[in-house]
Design a protein around this motif. Structure first.
Motif, PDB file in Angstrom:
ATOM      1  N   THR A  25       0.803  -1.146   0.011  1.00  0.00           N
ATOM      2  CA  THR A  25      -0.166   0.107  -0.091  1.00  0.00           C
ATOM      3  C   THR A  25       0.851   1.090  -0.049  1.00  0.00           C
ATOM      4  O   THR A  25       2.173   1.124   0.183  1.00  0.00           O
ATOM      5  CB  THR A  25      -1.130   0.038   1.271  1.00  0.00           C
ATOM      6  N   SER A  26       0.244   2.245  -0.179  1.00  0.00           N
ATOM      7  CA  SER A  26       1.082   3.688  -0.273  1.00  0.00           C
ATOM      8  C   SER A  26       1.570   3.758   0.923  1.00  0.00           C
ATOM      9  O   SER A  26       1.076   3.584   2.219  1.00  0.00           O
ATOM     10  CB  SER A  26       0.047   4.802  -0.545  1.00  0.00           C
ATOM     11  N   ALA A  27       2.870   4.458   0.974  1.00  0.00           N
ATOM     12  CA  ALA A  27       3.584   4.591   2.311  1.00  0.00           C
ATOM     13  C   ALA A  27       2.865   6.084   2.963  1.00  0.00           C
ATOM     14  O   ALA A  27       3.434   6.292   3.899  1.00  0.00           O
ATOM     15  CB  ALA A  27       5.038   4.694   2.051  1.00  0.00           C
ATOM     16  N   THR A  28       2.645   6.977   2.001  1.00  0.00           N
ATOM     17  CA  THR A  28       2.008   8.166   2.780  1.00  0.00           C
ATOM     18  C   THR A  28       0.491   8.298   2.237  1.00  0.00           C
ATOM     19  O   THR A  28       0.164   7.735   1.246  1.00  0.00           O
ATOM     20  CB  THR A  28       2.845   9.233   1.903  1.00  0.00           C
ATOM     21  N   ASN A  29       0.094   9.410   2.772  1.00  0.00           N
ATOM     22  CA  ASN A  29      -1.200   9.631   2.286  1.00  0.00           C
ATOM     23  C   ASN A  29      -1.255  10.669   0.926  1.00  0.00           C
ATOM     24  O   ASN A  29      -2.426  11.356   0.933  1.00  0.00           O
ATOM     25  CB  ASN A  29      -1.944  10.466   3.369  1.00  0.00           C
ATOM     26  N   SER A  30      -0.326  11.050   0.611  1.00  0.00           N
ATOM     27  CA  SER A  30      -0.197  12.145  -0.645  1.00  0.00           C
ATOM     28  C   SER A  30      -0.290  11.236  -2.108  1.00  0.00           C
ATOM     29  O   SER A  30       0.042  10.299  -2.053  1.00  0.00           O
ATOM     30  CB  SER A  30       1.119  12.804  -0.412  1.00  0.00           C
ATOM     31  N   VAL A  31      -1.049  12.099  -2.869  1.00  0.00           N
ATOM     32  CA  VAL A  31      -1.421  11.539  -4.120  1.00  0.00           C
ATOM     33  C   VAL A  31      -1.039  12.746  -5.069  1.00  0.00           C
ATOM     34  O   VAL A  31      -1.373  13.781  -4.747  1.00  0.00           O
ATOM     35  CB  VAL A  31      -2.705  10.950  -4.257  1.00  0.00           C
ATOM     36  N   ILE A  32      -0.473  12.534  -6.326  1.00  0.00           N
ATOM     37  CA  ILE A  32      -0.311  13.585  -7.071  1.00  0.00           C
ATOM     38  C   ILE A  32      -1.116  13.229  -8.476  1.00  0.00           C
ATOM     39  O   ILE A  32      -1.123  12.297  -8.754  1.00  0.00           O
ATOM     40  CB  ILE A  32       1.288  13.576  -7.545  1.00  0.00           C
ATOM     41  N   ILE A  33      -1.873  14.113  -8.930  1.00  0.00           N
ATOM     42  CA  ILE A  33      -2.651  14.038  -9.948  1.00  0.00           C
ATOM     43  C   ILE A  33      -2.475  14.794 -11.289  1.00  0.00           C
ATOM     44  O   ILE A  33      -1.853  15.919 -11.049  1.00  0.00           O
ATOM     45  CB  ILE A  33      -3.997  14.514  -9.595  1.00  0.00           C
ATOM     46  N   ASP A  34      -2.233  14.206 -12.383  1.00  0.00           N
ATOM     47  CA  ASP A  34      -1.759  14.591 -13.483  1.00  0.00           C
ATOM     48  C   ASP A  34      -2.894  14.611 -14.592  1.00  0.00           C
ATOM     49  O   ASP A  34      -3.401  13.566 -14.637  1.00  0.00           O
ATOM     50  CB  ASP A  34      -0.956  14.046 -14.231  1.00  0.00           C
ATOM     51  N   LEU A  35      -3.694  15.966 -14.936  1.00  0.00           N
ATOM     52  CA  LEU A  35      -4.642  15.941 -16.065  1.00  0.00           C
ATOM     53  C   LEU A  35      -3.655  16.284 -17.369  1.00  0.00           C
ATOM     54  O   LEU A  35      -2.912  17.337 -17.419  1.00  0.00           O
ATOM     55  CB  LEU A  35      -5.565  17.057 -15.781  1.00  0.00           C
ATOM     56  N   ASP A  36      -3.909  15.466 -18.352  1.00  0.00           N
ATOM     57  CA  ASP A  36      -2.902  15.669 -19.662  1.00  0.00           C
ATOM     58  C   ASP A  36      -4.122  15.852 -20.715  1.00  0.00           C
ATOM     59  O   ASP A  36      -5.008  14.964 -20.844  1.00  0.00           O
ATOM     60  CB  ASP A  36      -2.240  14.558 -20.001  1.00  0.00           C
ATOM     61  N   GLY A  37      -3.901  16.967 -21.523  1.00  0.00           N
ATOM     62  CA  GLY A  37      -4.900  17.066 -22.676  1.00  0.00           C
ATOM     63  C   GLY A  37      -4.191  17.757 -23.750  1.00  0.00           C
ATOM     64  O   GLY A  37      -3.019  18.337 -23.725  1.00  0.00           O
ATOM     65  N   VAL A  38      -4.848  18.187 -24.854  1.00  0.00           N
ATOM     66  CA  VAL A  38      -4.448  18.759 -25.943  1.00  0.00           C
ATOM     67  C   VAL A  38      -5.700  19.751 -26.210  1.00  0.00           C
ATOM     68  O   VAL A  38      -6.844  19.692 -26.016  1.00  0.00           O
ATOM     69  CB  VAL A  38      -4.602  17.858 -27.154  1.00  0.00           C
ATOM     70  N   TYR A  39      -5.077  21.030 -26.494  1.00  0.00           N
ATOM     71  CA  TYR A  39      -5.997  22.395 -26.845  1.00  0.00           C
ATOM     72  C   TYR A  39      -5.549  22.753 -28.098  1.00  0.00           C
ATOM     73  O   TYR A  39      -4.416  22.535 -28.418  1.00  0.00           O
ATOM     74  CB  TYR A  39      -6.139  23.114 -25.733  1.00  0.00           C
ATOM     75  N   ASP A  40      -6.452  23.728 -28.807  1.00  0.00           N
ATOM     76  CA  ASP A  40      -6.024  24.180 -30.064  1.00  0.00           C
ATOM     77  C   ASP A  40      -5.313  25.574 -29.572  1.00  0.00           C
ATOM     78  O   ASP A  40      -5.945  26.466 -28.775  1.00  0.00           O
ATOM     79  CB  ASP A  40      -7.547  24.541 -30.725  1.00  0.00           C
ATOM     80  N   GLY A  41      -4.261  25.619 -30.220  1.00  0.00           N
ATOM     81  CA  GLY A  41      -3.452  26.793 -29.870  1.00  0.00           C
ATOM     82  C   GLY A  41      -3.992  28.160 -30.303  1.00  0.00           C
ATOM     83  O   GLY A  41      -4.561  28.048 -31.471  1.00  0.00           O
ATOM     84  N   THR A  42      -4.023  29.279 -29.557  1.00  0.00           N
ATOM     85  CA  THR A  42      -4.596  30.381 -30.014  1.00  0.00           C
ATOM     86  C   THR A  42      -3.406  31.068 -31.010  1.00  0.00           C
ATOM     87  O   THR A  42      -2.481  31.529 -30.358  1.00  0.00           O
ATOM     88  CB  THR A  42      -4.905  31.340 -28.992  1.00  0.00           C
ATOM     89  N   GLY A  43      -3.474  31.221 -32.147  1.00  0.00           N
ATOM     90  CA  GLY A  43      -2.685  32.122 -32.897  1.00  0.00           C
ATOM     91  C   GLY A  43      -1.240  31.158 -32.869  1.00  0.00           C
ATOM     92  O   GLY A  43      -1.170  29.995 -33.048  1.00  0.00           O
ATOM     93  N   MET A  44      -0.091  31.857 -32.767  1.00  0.00           N
ATOM     94  CA  MET A  44       1.040  30.955 -33.110  1.00  0.00           C
ATOM     95  C   MET A  44       1.866  31.172 -31.658  1.00  0.00           C
ATOM     96  O   MET A  44       3.012  31.550 -31.550  1.00  0.00           O
ATOM     97  CB  MET A  44       1.848  32.135 -33.900  1.00  0.00           C
ATOM     98  N   ASP A  45       1.331  30.490 -30.661  1.00  0.00           N
ATOM     99  CA  ASP A  45       1.984  29.975 -29.417  1.00  0.00           C
ATOM    100  C   ASP A  45       3.367  29.021 -29.646  1.00  0.00           C
ATOM    101  O   ASP A  45       3.061  28.223 -30.301  1.00  0.00           O
ATOM    102  CB  ASP A  45       1.179  29.212 -28.571  1.00  0.00           C
ATOM    103  N   MET A  46       4.351  29.526 -29.532  1.00  0.00           N
ATOM    104  CA  MET A  46       5.682  29.165 -29.892  1.00  0.00           C
ATOM    105  C   MET A  46       5.810  27.846 -29.172  1.00  0.00           C
ATOM    106  O   MET A  46       6.726  26.819 -29.602  1.00  0.00           O
ATOM    107  CB  MET A  46       6.696  29.989 -29.916  1.00  0.00           C
ATOM    108  N   ARG A  47       5.180  27.567 -28.092  1.00  0.00           N
ATOM    109  CA  ARG A  47       5.511  26.522 -27.320  1.00  0.00           C
ATOM    110  C   ARG A  47       4.742  25.242 -27.949  1.00  0.00           C
ATOM    111  O   ARG A  47       5.126  24.172 -27.522  1.00  0.00           O
ATOM    112  CB  ARG A  47       4.901  26.630 -25.813  1.00  0.00           C
ATOM    113  N   CYS A  48       3.865  25.464 -28.717  1.00  0.00           N
ATOM    114  CA  CYS A  48       3.033  24.582 -29.481  1.00  0.00           C
ATOM    115  C   CYS A  48       3.837  23.759 -30.827  1.00  0.00           C
ATOM    116  O   CYS A  48       3.313  23.059 -31.359  1.00  0.00           O
ATOM    117  CB  CYS A  48       1.849  24.790 -29.822  1.00  0.00           C
ATOM    118  N   TYR A  49       5.096  24.286 -31.124  1.00  0.00           N
ATOM    119  CA  TYR A  49       5.697  23.644 -32.455  1.00  0.00           C
ATOM    120  C   TYR A  49       6.884  23.026 -31.976  1.00  0.00           C
ATOM    121  O   TYR A  49       7.642  23.243 -31.094  1.00  0.00           O
ATOM    122  CB  TYR A  49       5.972  24.863 -33.218  1.00  0.00           C
TER     123      TYR A  49
END
Length: 165
Positions: free
Chosen positions: A141-165
Motif C-alpha cells: 500500500t501507499s507509504a504516505t497519504n499524498s497523491v499527485i494527480i496529472d491531467l493531460d490534454g490537448v487544446y487548439d493553440g490560439t494563434g502562433m503559441d511558439m510552445r506548441c511547435y
C-alpha cells in the motif's frame, strides 16, 4: 566711477547637458518602441493560452474534493509543450487523502471539468503516489497519504503559441 560689466551678458548662452541627454533618451525610446511592440505581438498567444489554462486550474480547484481529502502543500503546476501546432498540457496538483488512491483517481476520471477548448472531460487523468518509502513497512500500500494527480490534454493553440511547435 565705472559700472562693472554684467557677467551674464558677456558669456554666450551654453546648451544644457541635460537637454542633450533628454534628446538621446527620447531617440532611444523611439527605437525601442517597435521592438517592444514586436515582443508583445509574439507573446500575445502565449499569454492568451496561459490565461485559458489558469481558468482550467481554477475550475479544478473549485471542483469538490473526495471525502477526507485536501489539496497538497504546493500550488498546481502547468506545463505546456507541443507537436506540430498541437498544444499539449499537463496540470499537476497534489492531494492529501485518507481515501484509497484508486478512489481518488476514479473521482477525477469521472469529473466533467471544462478544458481550455470548452470541452467537458476531454483529458486523461493519472495518479502517482509513493510506495515502499524507505523506513516504512512494505504492505503493498501507499507509504504516505499524498497523491499527485496529472491531467493531460490537448487544446487548439490560439494563434502562433511558439510552445506548441
Amino acid at each position: 566711477m565705472s559700472i562693472p560689466p554684467d557677467p551674464s551678458a558677456a558669456a554666450p548662452p551654453q546648451k544644457s547637458r541635460h537637454s542633450r541627454m533628454a534628446r538621446a533618451s527620447g531617440c532611444l525610446a523611439l527605437l525601442l518602441v517597435p521592438l517592444l511592440l514586436l515582443a508583445a505581438i509574439v507573446m500575445a498567444p502565449v499569454w492568451i493560452n496561459d490565461h485559458r489554462l489558469a481558468r482550467m486550474v481554477d475550475r479544478i480547484q473549485e471542483y469538490p474534493l473526495p471525502a477526507g481529502t485536501d489539496f497538497g502543500s504546493f500550488d498546481p503546476q502547468v506545463k505546456v509543450s507541443g507537436d506540430s501546432g498541437d498544444c499539449l498540457y499537463t496540470i499537476r496538483f497534489g492531494l492529501f487523502t485518507e481515501r484509497p488512491v484508486q478512489e481518488v483517481l476514479n473521482h477525477y476520471r469521472q469529473a466533467k471539468i471544462e478544458d481550455p477548448d470548452g470541452d467537458l472531460g476531454d483529458y486523461g487523468v493519472v495518479a502517482f503516489t509513493v510506495f515502499d518509502e524507505p523506513g516504512t513497512p512494505v504492505a503493498g500500500t501507499s507509504a504516505t497519504n499524498s497523491v499527485i494527480i496529472d491531467l493531460d490534454g490537448v487544446y487548439d493553440g490560439t494563434g502562433m503559441d511558439m510552445r506548441c511547435y
